[in-house]
Each structure stands twice: as structure tokens, then as C-alpha cells.
Design a protein around this motif. Structure first.
Motif, short mmCIF file in Angstrom:
data_model
loop_
_atom_site.label_atom_id
_atom_site.label_comp_id
_atom_site.label_asym_id
_atom_site.label_seq_id
_atom_site.Cartn_x
_atom_site.Cartn_y
_atom_site.Cartn_z
N LYS A 261 42.92 14.22 7.94
CA LYS A 261 42.00 14.11 9.07
C LYS A 261 40.87 13.14 8.77
N MET A 262 40.26 13.25 7.59
CA MET A 262 39.18 12.34 7.22
C MET A 262 39.71 10.92 7.01
N GLN A 263 40.97 10.81 6.61
CA GLN A 263 41.59 9.49 6.48
C GLN A 263 41.63 8.79 7.83
N ARG A 264 41.97 9.54 8.88
CA ARG A 264 42.00 8.95 10.22
C ARG A 264 40.61 8.59 10.69
N SER B 72 39.58 5.48 8.88
CA SER B 72 40.32 4.31 9.38
C SER B 72 39.74 3.78 10.68
N ALA B 73 39.06 4.64 11.43
CA ALA B 73 38.44 4.19 12.68
C ALA B 73 37.25 3.28 12.42
N VAL B 74 36.68 3.35 11.21
CA VAL B 74 35.57 2.46 10.84
C VAL B 74 36.20 1.16 10.34
N ASP B 75 36.58 0.33 11.27
CA ASP B 75 37.33 -0.89 10.98
C ASP B 75 36.45 -2.10 11.27
N PHE B 76 36.44 -3.06 10.36
CA PHE B 76 35.58 -4.23 10.50
C PHE B 76 35.88 -5.01 11.77
N PHE B 77 37.14 -5.30 12.03
CA PHE B 77 37.49 -6.12 13.19
C PHE B 77 37.26 -5.35 14.50
N ASN B 78 37.53 -4.05 14.50
CA ASN B 78 37.28 -3.26 15.70
C ASN B 78 35.78 -3.18 16.02
N ALA C 83 38.39 5.68 19.80
CA ALA C 83 38.80 6.09 18.46
C ALA C 83 39.06 7.58 18.38
N GLY C 84 38.23 8.38 19.06
CA GLY C 84 38.42 9.82 19.04
C GLY C 84 39.75 10.25 19.62
N VAL C 85 40.20 9.54 20.66
CA VAL C 85 41.45 9.91 21.32
C VAL C 85 42.66 9.29 20.62
N PHE C 86 42.63 7.95 20.45
CA PHE C 86 43.83 7.23 20.03
C PHE C 86 43.96 7.05 18.52
N LEU C 87 42.86 7.06 17.79
CA LEU C 87 42.93 6.85 16.34
C LEU C 87 42.81 8.15 15.55
#
Length: 249
Positions: free
Chosen positions: A189-192, A195-201, A235-239
């Protein structure tokens, strides 16, 4: 200068400006985004996005060694037992072709539709905040905001092209742009979440806020906050949410 040559020169200058102006968002995001949105530059950003995403999908399908991924999928579904070698090879070939078609379709169809959907969301936000703006400006803001995603796919294409072969498991580590790749030992869960903290996003989110501000006249601070809120919901829904519902607990 004859009238015909002058018109040709002006036309060439206009096309060059149409291409160069959106590229300013990379080196001058504040003024570059405002100028491109006010000029309603959305065609070239969408073309660049479609080209880069299609290229990354194409090169991935050409370098993808589908065998281990297909075998793993068949094992998990219990379909591998009793499957002949010819049928296995056919499934591998089918998956490779689907990857090629899907990669091209993602760039040509999905990304422009995503930009259009994002523009519609911005239009709804402008209506809710009583900040009406021409739809072309909002579409330009959406298309410009996706340029960092195009840059990611360009980098990904170059990295994939340098590989002899690649598997799905290696894709996420090829361009390590999020905290989920950097931080180790996290729960699924924390991995996801990481992963939402993405530079390009996040870069794309920042440009979206600046573009919305330029299109509607809203302050840059409020525009950025709105963009961050939209990305947090996405991010909360899709990532985070949907992958967790899929069994990645």
C-alpha cells in the motif's frame, strides 16, 4: 519582397512560432505557459505527445521478451498445464502484437482523448469558480500540461531502444522517476502511495495549474492548489485505490 514570398515567409514564421512557443514551458514555465495558453497553442503539444507515447509503445513491443510474462500469467490462471508448445508460441506472438497495437493506439487515440477530458474538467472547474474561459485556452492548458509526460516517454523510448530485451518487471525501474522506485522495504500500500509522488506527474500538475491560471485569470497560487487537488484525486483513485482493489494489498 513580392507579395507571395512575403506571405510564405509569414506563414513559415507562424509555423515556427507555433512549435517553439509551447517548448518554452520547459525553460520558462511561468511566462512560457501564459504566452502559449493565450495564443491557444494546443495542436503541436498534442502532436508531440502522440508521437512520443506511440514511439515508447512501439519500441517497448519490439524489445519486449513476452515469454516469461506470458508463462507467468498462464501459470497464475492455471492454463499452462496441457498447453502445447505451438499454442504457447501462438499466445506469445499474440501478446507481442497486442502490445504493438496497444502502444500505438495509446499515443494516437488515448492521449488526445485524455487531453480533451482534462480540458473538460478544467472547463467545469472554471464554471464552478466563476472564471469562464474560452475552451481553446483550456485545451491548450491541458495539452501543455502533458508535455512532461511526453518527455518521460521520449526518455523511456531512448532507454528501451538501448536494451537488447526487456520484461514488464523491469519497466518501472528503467526511468526511476517516483519515490516508489527509490524507497525500498515499503508495504504494497505504501509502495503505491510513494509511486504517486512522481517527478513527471508533479511537473505536469504544476504546468496544469499555471495554464489554468493563464486561461482564467485566477491567481497562480490558487491555480496550483486546484491542480494539486485534481492530481490528488486522480492518484487516490487510479494509482492507489483501484490497484489495491485489484488484489495488490
Amino acid at each position: 519582397m513580392p507579395e507571395g514570398e512575403r506571405r510564405t515567409s509569414l506563414r513559415d514564421l507562424h509555423h515556427m512560432t507555433s512549435l517553439v512557443q509551447p517548448a518554452r514551458v520547459f525553460i520558462d514555465p511561468l511566462d512560457g505557459t501564459r504566452a502559449a495558453v493565450e495564443a491557444r497553442r494546443w495542436v503541436w503539444p498534442l502532436l508531440i505527445l502522440a508521437l512520443c507515447v506511440s514511439a515508447s509503445g512501439t519500441f517497448f513491443s519490439l524489445r519486449w521478451d513476452a515469454t516469461p510474462d506470458v508463462i507467468r500469467q498462464l501459470q497464475s490462471s492455471g492454463q499452462l498445464m496441457g498447453l502445447s508448445e505451438a499454442d504457447l508460441l501462438e499466445k506469445i506472438e499474440t501478446e507481442s502484437r497486442k502490445a504493438l497495437v496497444g502502444g500505438i493506439a495509446k499515443g494516437v487515440l488515448l492521449m488526445p482523448l485524455m487531453a480533451l477530458l482534462l480540458a473538460c474538467i478544467l472547463w467545469l472547474a472554471s464554471w464552478l469558480f466563476d472564471r469562464p474561459a474560452p475552451f481553446e485556452r483550456l485545451l491548450s492548458a491541458a495539452a501543455l500540461a502533458l508535455l512532461p509526460i511526453a518527455l518521460y516517454h521520449l526518455i523511456f523510448t531512448l532507454c528501451v531502444a538501448a536494451q537488447h530485451s526487456i520484461t514488464v518487471a523491469r519497466v518501472g525501474n528503467l526511468v526511476p522517476s517516483n519515490l516508489g522506485v527509490v524507497l525500498q522495504g515499503l508495504s504494497p500500500k505504501m509502495q503505491r502511495v510513494a509511486s504517486a509522488v512522481d517527478f513527471f506527474n508533479l511537473w505536469s500538475t504544476g504546468l496544469l495549474g499555471l495554464g489554468f491560471s493563464a486561461a482564467t485569470g485566477m491567481s497562480r497560487g490558487r491555480g496550483l492548489l486546484l491542480a494539486l487537488a485534481l492530481y490528488a484525486m486522480y492518484a487516490g483513485v487510479f494509482l492507489i485505490g483501484l490497484p489495491g482493489q485489484g488484489g495488490a494489498q
